[in-house]
Enzyme design. Sequence first.
Site, PDB file in Angstrom:
ATOM      1  N   ALA A   1       0.840  -1.195   0.000  1.00 32.38           N
ATOM      2  CA  ALA A   1       0.000   0.000   0.000  1.00 32.38           C
ATOM      3  C   ALA A   1       0.877   1.247   0.000  1.00 32.38           C
ATOM      4  O   ALA A   1       1.945   1.278   0.621  1.00 32.38           O
ATOM      5  CB  ALA A   1      -0.916  -0.009   1.219  1.00 32.38           C
TER       6      ALA A   1
ATOM      7  N   GLU B   1      -7.843 -12.387  -0.689  1.00 31.49           N
ATOM      8  CA  GLU B   1      -8.457 -12.235   0.633  1.00 31.49           C
ATOM      9  C   GLU B   1      -8.983 -10.812   0.684  1.00 31.49           C
ATOM     10  O   GLU B   1      -8.217  -9.857   0.739  1.00 31.49           O
ATOM     11  CB  GLU B   1      -7.439 -12.503   1.748  1.00 31.49           C
TER      12      GLU B   1
ATOM     13  N   CYS C   1     -10.110  -6.967   8.424  1.00 36.63           N
ATOM     14  CA  CYS C   1     -11.107  -7.731   7.671  1.00 36.63           C
ATOM     15  C   CYS C   1     -11.792  -8.767   8.558  1.00 36.63           C
ATOM     16  O   CYS C   1     -12.976  -9.050   8.388  1.00 36.63           O
ATOM     17  CB  CYS C   1     -10.446  -8.423   6.483  1.00 36.63           C
TER      18      CYS C   1
END
Length: 462
Positions: free
Chosen positions: A162, A234, A268
């Site tokens: 990221a 995922e 998550c």
Amino acid sequence: MSIATVNPATGETVRTFEELGPEELDRRLELARLAHLSYRFTGFAERRRLLHRAADLLEEDLDEISRTVTLEMGKPVSQARAEAAKCVRSMRWYADRAEGLLADEYPDEADVKDSGASRAYVRYRPLGPVLAVMPWNFPLWQVIRFAAPALMAGNTGLLKHASNVPQTALYLESLFQRAGYPEGCFQTLLIGSRAVEGVLRDPRVAAATLTGSEPAGRSVASIAGDEIKKTVLELGGSDPFLVLPSADVAEAARVAVTARVQNNGQSCIAAKRFIVHEAVYEEFTAAFVQRMRALRVGDPMDEDTQVGPLSSESGRADLESLVEDALARGADLLCGGHRPEGLGGGWFYEPTVLAGITPEMRIHQEETFGPVATLYRVPDLDSALAMANDSPFGLSSNVWTQDPEETERCVAELEAGAVYFNGMTASHAAFPFGGVKRSGYGRELSGHGIREFCNITTVWSA
């Protein structure tokens, strides 16, 4: 999108980085290809030595890298330290077990004879350079849980991390270099999201793994599908947390708070939808709200902080939008719901609990990535299961019950990649991790994870 360290506790840009140019990117892809050609033939003993060395170095760097993680994405530094320590344990787990997990497999002798062979077996061989597109929320763990098994299997790794955690990304490259891995075995690519398609389509890249948002997963999957390349995804989660009448309600409420606000609620597999049987609803709600109100929000570098800032200003705005929509449509605000005062220019948000959620509210279907919990009252197990499955996601789930029949029904009927009873969902190297529905496909960790990026080869001899 700029590649920069921006302190989420203050909003201050600390350091910026230049994106790799085309020539340097091409050089690194070629390095990954060449490294694989030789590294794939290293024995497990050498791979084990290298990964143990990397684990030792990470353990030595624990405090320093934890502060870097906190600076870049805002999780409390105590949680960053725990994340780094978990990486060390998992690297050692794979170092010691990969050889057994990838050992040749021999079918039943009767089946070998029936096939007309004198000898047959299955061998796991590496695929080649694997592109990993990784998120900021667990910037060490998400990478290590890919890198450790991939490297032990004989693959090489290309990390597109990221853009808000570049220092962590560069640290990971240096970690494997310092451990003695051959040049090109693991590289960080400082590139923006627009450059991912070109890397994934490059014939030198064999496969890809992505942890991130549903739109990002859809994009990578479509490109890889067009190129006929293996992927593991995922993606998001909106995990249910069921509390049934036989539960230890006080313990369920205590764990529920940690399950919701771990990593500032940006996980998550954080529990997000709390589905509570009416027989224990009032008891659970009172304890849960009291504990959420008592959480310490503040400077993530402070060892006593329990909830730090969200990772970005846009992330906080998205969360606020979900809460405001729910309140406008009649949800009940039990605590929180605002930006806390006195914390400067950081992207903080109060731990929040909403009740009275209805299907037309966006928060009923969309993932809440921040410290916001939604409460649902249900009359029975059938309603609890229906509510739990009323989601486009299916990553994990939590159930609190002491009833064996309820346990079996939940295992059989919950649409999720994992069911955790009387405890909080957590990933561990020994257990497969992944989801169903829009939470993605494939598995990470365990033997299942290390085999995802292997050429499963049948060897047959007449």
